[in-house]
Design an enzyme around this catalytic site. Structure first.
Site, short mmCIF file in Angstrom:
data_model
loop_
_atom_site.label_atom_id
_atom_site.label_comp_id
_atom_site.label_asym_id
_atom_site.label_seq_id
_atom_site.Cartn_x
_atom_site.Cartn_y
_atom_site.Cartn_z
N ARG A 79 64.16 58.66 25.16
CA ARG A 79 62.73 58.72 24.86
C ARG A 79 62.35 60.19 24.74
O ARG A 79 62.87 61.04 25.47
CB ARG A 79 61.90 58.08 25.97
CG ARG A 79 61.79 56.57 25.86
CD ARG A 79 60.98 56.15 24.61
NE ARG A 79 60.88 54.71 24.46
CZ ARG A 79 61.71 53.95 23.75
NH1 ARG A 79 62.73 54.49 23.09
NH2 ARG A 79 61.51 52.66 23.66
N GLU A 94 55.81 60.89 18.68
CA GLU A 94 56.22 60.25 17.41
C GLU A 94 55.02 59.67 16.69
O GLU A 94 54.13 59.12 17.35
CB GLU A 94 57.22 59.12 17.71
CG GLU A 94 58.53 59.66 18.23
CD GLU A 94 59.53 58.56 18.58
OE1 GLU A 94 59.37 57.41 18.11
OE2 GLU A 94 60.47 58.85 19.31
N HIS A 130 63.95 58.02 14.84
CA HIS A 130 64.06 56.90 15.80
C HIS A 130 64.80 55.70 15.17
O HIS A 130 64.25 54.62 15.03
CB HIS A 130 62.67 56.48 16.29
CG HIS A 130 62.71 55.78 17.63
ND1 HIS A 130 61.70 55.87 18.54
CD2 HIS A 130 63.64 54.97 18.21
CE1 HIS A 130 62.00 55.14 19.61
NE2 HIS A 130 63.18 54.60 19.43
C1 DGY Z 1 63.80 50.46 22.09
O1 DGY Z 1 64.02 49.27 21.88
O2 DGY Z 1 63.24 50.87 23.09
C2 DGY Z 1 64.32 51.42 21.08
O3 DGY Z 1 63.87 52.70 21.28
C3 DGY Z 1 64.00 50.96 19.67
O4 DGY Z 1 65.00 51.52 18.87
#
Ligand code: DGY
Length: 323
Positions: A242, A271, A289
């Site tokens: 993240r 983002e 992402h």
């Molecule tokens: C999630 O599922 O948390 C991912 O970051 C999506 O790719």
């Protein structure tokens, strides 16, 4: 009995939308335009279930409506740091996620970033497409060898393990990791990995540091100026976890000042905004992402949400309850 009313906040893969439509009274977001905070708040008053995804922000304010009809948030995604879980719980809303099905694809993206930044793949492609490549030479765009190097993994959950496996058994790397709770050494060995007691000890020995821990308050800015300074000179950072796990301003300083050699990033603090300071650096590989972005995985994620929501309305135990 009327079928539960469900709102899906973004477009999903066709098969997953079809599976939902067979079982529920569903409103889909055909235009795929992200909902505003206000629209999300209103939805909680109108639908039995809301199915948000990782790009929808659900802070505590969204749960403050006078009456809340929603009983379950079936999140399309494994990460749930975009949802104020305590606030959801306080309104009696259950939250589920989609673990397991995106492990391999996210580990693949981490590997792609590691290889791209080490071997200067992004730079090379930009140079070639710009018509600036003047031909092979012994000193042209020389990168860093991967085999024999040490990779340090922060967070040894499913994705951390899948990444360790790729690094060790696929690319001949040594693997160390930090994880909050102890991992049985035999289990760690299955992935060719060794647990170290602190983040600092991992940083001190790693040529590549890859983040696989959850986002949110507990890990916010886990990688900061002090930790960049604690990395081996010439090391690389990979982040597919993240954005908020990394202090982006400190990362830019560390890259510009040569404290670390490069970074491969799939996630960002705000983002879809990506700081100009990152975009202008050649020693950074930037992806939008894409961790789980394969047809197979995105469909499986949708199906997991369907399973969770179906179990909820059937009164069965939830496969992936997070709150
Ligand atoms: C999630 O599922 O948390 C991912 O970051 C999506 O790719």
């Amino acid at each position: 009995m009327p079928r539960p009313r469900i709102l899906v906040t973004r477009r999903w893969p066709v098969a997953a939308e079809a599976a939902l439509a067979e079982r529920f009274d569903v409103d889909f977001n055909r235009d795929d335009v992200p909902l505003t905070l206000e629209q999300l708040g209103r939805a909680l008053g109108e639908y039995d279930a809301v199915l948000p995804t990782v790009s929808d922000k659900l802070p505590s304010s969204v749960f403050e409506g006078a009456s809340v009809r929603t009983k379950i948030l079936g999140n399309f995604g494994v990460g749930f740091n975009h949802i104020d879980i305590a606030a959801a719980k306080a309104r009696g809303i259950v939250v589920t996620n989609t673990p397991g099905v995106l492990t391999d694809c996210t580990a693949d993206i981490a590997m792609l970033l590691l290889l791209s930044v080490a071997r200067r793949g992004g730079e090379g492609e930009r140079q070639l497409r710009a018509g600036e490549w003047t031909g092979w030479s012994p000193t042209h765009m020389v990168g860093s060898k991967v085999a024999g190097k040490t990779v340090g993994i922060i967070g040894f959950g499913r994705i951390g393990r899948a990444f360790a496996q790729r690094c060790h058994f696929g690319f001949g790397m040594d693997v160390v990791f930090y994880n909050r709770s102890p991992i049985d050494p035999h289990e760690a060995q299955r992935y060719g990995a060794e647990q170290l007691p602190s983040v600092e000890e991992v940083l001190a020995v790693s040529d590549f540091v890859s983040l696989h821990c959850p986002g949110g308050a507990e890990n916010r800015h886990l990688m900061n100026a002090t930790r960049f300074a604690a990395m081996k000179p010439g090391a690389f950072l990979i982040n597919t976890a993240r954005g908020d796990v990394v202090d982006e301003a400190a990362l830019i300083d560390a890259l510009e000042g040569g404290t670390i050699r490069g970074a491969g990033l799939d996630v960002y603090e705000a983002e879809p905004q990506v700081p100009e300071g990152l975009k202008r650096l050649e020693n950074v590989v930037l992806l939008p992402h894409l961790g789980s972005a394969t047809e197979e995985t995105r469909t499986a994620m949708g199906m997991k949400v369907v399973e969770n929501v179906t179990a909820f309305f059937d009164g069965r135990e939830l496969p992936n309850r997070v709150a």
